[in-house]
Design an enzyme around this catalytic site. Structure first.
Site, PDB file in Angstrom:
ATOM      1  N   TYR A  42       0.817  -1.218   0.000  1.00 25.26           N
ATOM      2  CA  TYR A  42       0.000   0.000   0.000  1.00 25.26           C
ATOM      3  C   TYR A  42       0.851   1.268   0.000  1.00 25.26           C
ATOM      4  O   TYR A  42       0.350   2.352  -0.280  1.00 25.26           O
ATOM      5  CB  TYR A  42      -0.930   0.040   1.223  1.00 25.26           C
ATOM      6  CG  TYR A  42      -1.904  -1.095   1.355  1.00 25.26           C
ATOM      7  CD1 TYR A  42      -2.101  -2.032   0.337  1.00 25.26           C
ATOM      8  CD2 TYR A  42      -2.643  -1.247   2.531  1.00 25.26           C
ATOM      9  CE1 TYR A  42      -2.999  -3.076   0.489  1.00 25.26           C
ATOM     10  CE2 TYR A  42      -3.546  -2.289   2.682  1.00 25.26           C
ATOM     11  CZ  TYR A  42      -3.708  -3.203   1.663  1.00 25.26           C
ATOM     12  OH  TYR A  42      -4.599  -4.237   1.826  1.00 25.26           O
ATOM     13  N   HIS A 100       0.886 -11.609   2.071  1.00 28.61           N
ATOM     14  CA  HIS A 100      -0.171 -10.910   1.327  1.00 28.61           C
ATOM     15  C   HIS A 100      -0.766 -11.784   0.221  1.00 28.61           C
ATOM     16  O   HIS A 100      -1.982 -11.806   0.020  1.00 28.61           O
ATOM     17  CB  HIS A 100       0.398  -9.621   0.732  1.00 28.61           C
ATOM     18  CG  HIS A 100      -0.628  -8.575   0.451  1.00 28.61           C
ATOM     19  ND1 HIS A 100      -0.336  -7.244   0.392  1.00 28.61           N
ATOM     20  CD2 HIS A 100      -1.958  -8.658   0.208  1.00 28.61           C
ATOM     21  CE1 HIS A 100      -1.432  -6.547   0.126  1.00 28.61           C
ATOM     22  NE2 HIS A 100      -2.429  -7.397   0.006  1.00 28.61           N
TER      23      HIS A 100
END
Length: 269
Positions: A42, A100
């Site tokens: 992010y 992730h």
């Protein structure tokens, strides 16, 4: 305090950057959120860390999740990248570190990166470990590799149009909590007639109905709302108790409408 389990709702920070991320996190914490979810990919861990430290809420009262990106899955890379995440987040540990995505094409063996994640937990970089976007066979493999080391969660896409039933049920059968990202289907829930009708009958919003539906299924939602009004509404949604009929109506909206489906994704269940 040490958290034994995930708080019932989290503040997602995907797509939030800079001042917007800082303010959204600070606002969420001031309103009562205690779980903040970020990720290396992010590129906002520093801003999220600023929001946490400026909130005035003691660090021990906040559950922080970050996720290791797939280019950091080699053993030494994983540990180093987590240490870098801690620096950016301005903390000496996270409460939960997730893989992730599974390594694309199994380029890095699961034994290697889950072993490194286990080492990170042993070294105190994280209190809990978990996975994200893992399929049913991958969850089984992860469980076998980690043995007695608990996997706290599998974080996957869950919203009324993508119920992800097979994965949710398999994870729960294995004793994993499911965290559901994109619980509002990036705003699409607001436009659905069924959700609008149920929301009108209860004098709430379709977003609140979608969050209550996730929570009723035992899925931890992590909406990424930035406005205090919406953040408050998301918290209030946890108080809703949907009827069996309402749950069935929402269940019928599932059409496998997957939003997060990059070219490196695993072969979905």
């Amino acid at each position: 305090m040490a958290f034994d389990a995930l708080p019932p709702i989290g503040m997602g920070t995907f797509r939030l950057k800079g001042e917007e991320a800082r303010e959204a996190v600070r606002s969420a914490l001031s309103l009562g959120y205690r779980h903040i979810d970020t990720a290396q990919m992010y590129e906002n861990e520093a801003a999220v860390g600023d929001g946490i430290t400026s909130s005035g809420i003691p660090r021990r009262d906040i559950f922080i999740t970050t996720k290791v990106w797939f280019d950091n899955l080699r053993s030494s890379d994983l540990i180093n990248s987590l240490q870098r995440s801690l620096q950016l987040l301005k903390t000496d540990h996270v409460d939960l570190a997730l893989i992730h995505w599974p390594s694309p094409g199994d380029e890095v063996p699961m034994e290697e990166y889950l072993g490194a994640l286990k080492d990170a937990r042993r070294e105190g970089l994280t209190d809990h470990i978990g996975i994200s976007n893992f399929t049913c066979p991958q969850m089984d493999q992860a469980r076998e590799i980690l043995g007695d080391t608990p996997i706290l969660t599998n974080q996957v896409e869950v919203h009324p149009f993508m119920a992800n039933r097979k994965v949710v049920e398999h994870a729960q059968k294995l004793g994993l909590t499911v965290t559901g990202y994109m619980p509002l289907a990036v705003g699409r829930v607001m436009e659905d007639e069924t959700l609008q009708r149920i929301a009108r009958s209860r004098h709430v919003t379709p977003a609140q109905i979608a969050i209550a539906w996730s929570a009723t299924r035992g899925v931890i939602p992590i909406p990424s709302s930035t406005r205090p009004k919406h953040q408050t509404a998301n918290l209030d949604a946890l108080k809703l108790r949907l009827t069996d009929d309402e749950m069935r109506e929402i269940d019928a909206l599932d059409r496998g409408d997957r939003i997060a489906d990059p070219d490196f994704a695993p072969d979905w269940d």
